[in-house]
Design an enzyme around this catalytic site. Structure first.
Site, PDB file in Angstrom:
ATOM      1  N   PHE A 137       0.856  -1.192   0.000  1.00 14.66           N
ATOM      2  CA  PHE A 137       0.000   0.000   0.000  1.00 14.66           C
ATOM      3  C   PHE A 137       0.887   1.235   0.000  1.00 14.66           C
ATOM      4  O   PHE A 137       1.739   1.392   0.871  1.00 14.66           O
ATOM      5  CB  PHE A 137      -0.936   0.041   1.222  1.00 14.66           C
ATOM      6  CG  PHE A 137      -1.869   1.228   1.174  1.00 14.66           C
ATOM      7  CD1 PHE A 137      -3.061   1.173   0.470  1.00 14.66           C
ATOM      8  CD2 PHE A 137      -1.527   2.419   1.801  1.00 14.66           C
ATOM      9  CE1 PHE A 137      -3.900   2.277   0.397  1.00 14.66           C
ATOM     10  CE2 PHE A 137      -2.371   3.530   1.735  1.00 14.66           C
ATOM     11  CZ  PHE A 137      -3.559   3.452   1.035  1.00 14.66           C
ATOM     12  N   ASP A 222       9.174   2.707   1.838  1.00 12.86           N
ATOM     13  CA  ASP A 222       8.011   3.446   2.331  1.00 12.86           C
ATOM     14  C   ASP A 222       7.889   3.122   3.822  1.00 12.86           C
ATOM     15  O   ASP A 222       7.455   2.033   4.196  1.00 12.86           O
ATOM     16  CB  ASP A 222       6.774   2.994   1.547  1.00 12.86           C
ATOM     17  CG  ASP A 222       5.478   3.628   2.055  1.00 12.86           C
ATOM     18  OD1 ASP A 222       5.479   4.163   3.184  1.00 12.86           O
ATOM     19  OD2 ASP A 222       4.463   3.557   1.337  1.00 12.86           O
ATOM     20  N   LYS A 251       2.513   9.711   8.425  1.00 12.44           N
ATOM     21  CA  LYS A 251       1.717   9.358   9.604  1.00 12.44           C
ATOM     22  C   LYS A 251       2.154   9.975  10.949  1.00 12.44           C
ATOM     23  O   LYS A 251       1.629  10.988  11.342  1.00 12.44           O
ATOM     24  CB  LYS A 251       1.587   7.842   9.698  1.00 12.44           C
ATOM     25  CG  LYS A 251       0.684   7.292   8.574  1.00 12.44           C
ATOM     26  CD  LYS A 251       0.119   5.937   8.878  1.00 12.44           C
ATOM     27  CE  LYS A 251      -1.075   5.613   7.998  1.00 12.44           C
ATOM     28  NZ  LYS A 251      -0.747   5.118   6.657  1.00 12.44           N
TER      29      LYS A 251
END
Ligand SMILES: *Cc1c(COP(=O)(O)O)cnc(C)c1O
Length: 398
Positions: A137, A222, A251
């Protein structure tokens, strides 16, 4: 608050990409949040791995409040001192050369893909392909959703940008076949978050590094979900001892204030000059104030060590639960530090999540058979004990 009216307005006015919520949160403090009925919850999801310093940490809120009252925005046409300070801090603590700031994870990944393509172009090579993992993702923009190796996120959005290929995670032979003379970059999550908390093996990450070196391609990690100390190291890739050329963060970087970052080596960064990339809000004074305060709290409260210690403690407790109340329900516990996936033997993740929620514990589900546990990094053993107790009750209620 009238919850029925709010739910109706939600359905009437909000784009229907999220299900209508049953719980409306109003306030957070530390590891707890309160809903509109005054119910208190132990938050073991932390806004999906975002609120690592806990909710409304006073260092973060006072830094942000001070910045809001001083200068909210000025654009990148003028110098933003705390943006430079944040770039310096991140580069010093990670050993990378240059930082670029944006507003989200998808934008950080988008920047990394642009940088990798430009780098390949500047080498005079025809490398354009980006290899990612199946089940990965990387975001929701058209490019990052194409990088995302899950067809369910891509359906209906074609034509998609060209040059993306997918290889199964942890399959070294398949990776060797996928990476070749046309590869610009390999992009991986050290632990797949949205894909079900699936760790990449160390030897797989090392092979990815070697293959990139052999073919003159870049390695991008990532770390949007795994970074900022969540796995017990600042970056999850430190566990494997593999260094990528580019790493992306978002995040937890701003404790909830939107901020993303791309870090890269100096050698790769030098192919970007004035005008090659940009962002109106990226690296704005508020985002940088939040991120600097977040890093300060991480250091002062030794949150990376705590993530490792509490992660071990929680992991042990979940393994005990697997042998006890969760017998026959819990199939596997996996992850690192405070990013833990609990795979269930059947499709009861949503039911179990709801049973926990009704008893005052917030956790997440990924699909129908995995629970995601990602508490703030400030938790102590009493919070873990309470969460395990509630999870045990939730298992028994099934
Ligand atoms: C959340 C996430 C993203 C996307 O971040 P946004 O801020 O939602 O754009 C990308 N990659 C990973 C690994 C993530 O967990």
């Amino acid at each position: 608050m009238d919850k029925d009216k709010m739910a109706q307005d939600f359905q009437d006015y909000m784009l229907g990409v999220f299900p209508t919520p049953s719980v409306w949160l109003e306030r957070g403090e530390g590891v707890h949040v309160w809903d509109s009925d005054g119910n208190k919850y132990l938050d073991f999801l932390a806004g999906i791995a975002v609120c690592s310093t806990g909710h409304c940490h006073n260092k973060v809120t006072s830094s942000l409040a001070g910045q809001v009252a001083t200068l909210m925005h000025c654009s990148n046409l003028y110098g933003i001192p705390n943006e430079v300070e944040l770039a310096r801090d991140l580069c010093m603590r990670t050993g990378y050369g240059k930082a670029f700031f944006c507003n989200s994870g998808a934008e950080a990944n988008e920047a990394s893909i642009k940088l990798a393509r430009k780098w390949a172009h500047e080498q005079g090579k025809q490398h354009v392909d980006i290899i990612t993992a199946q089940n990965s993702f990387h975001g929701r923009t058209l490019v990052t959703v194409t990088a995302t190796g899950q067809p369910k996120y891509q359906k209906g959005f074609g034509p998609r940008p060209a040059g993306f290929h997918y290889a199964p995670l942890n399959d070294i032979e398949a990776l060797k076949e996928a990476v070749g003379p046309k590869t610009a970059a390999v992009m991986l999550e050290p632990i797949q978050g949205e894909g079900g908390v699936k760790p990449a093996r160390d030897d797989y990450l090392r092979t990815a590094r070697d293959l990139c070196d052999d073919h003159g391609a870049l390695l991008i990690f990532d770390e949007i979900q795994t970074g900022m100390g969540r796995t017990g190291k600042f970056f999850a890739h430190e566990h494997a001892g593999v260094r990528p050329d580019i790493v992306t963060l978002a995040k937890a970087l701003g404790s909830g204030f939107p901020v993303g970052a791309m870090l890269s080596t100096n050698e790769v960064a030098k192919v970007f000059g004035p005008g090659d990339h940009g962002s109106t809000f990226g690296g704005n004074p508020m985002a940088c104030a939040a991120a600097l305060a977040t890093l300060e709290v991480m250091d002062e409260e030794h949150l990376i060590d705590n993530a490792r210690e509490m992660g071990d403690y929680l992991f042990m407790g979940l393994s005990r639960l697997q042998e006890g109340a969760g017998m026959g329900i819990i199939k596997e516990v996996r992850g690192k530090g405070l990013l833990i996936g609990v795979e269930l033997a059947s499709n009861v993740a949503i039911k179990l999540k709801e049973e926990a929620q009704a008893r005052g514990l917030l956790i997440g589900n990924i699909g129908k058979n995995v629970l995601r546990i990602a508490p703030p990094l400030i938790i102590d053993t009493s919070h873990v004990d309470e969460a395990l107790d509630i999870l045990g009750q939730a298992c028994k209620a099934l």
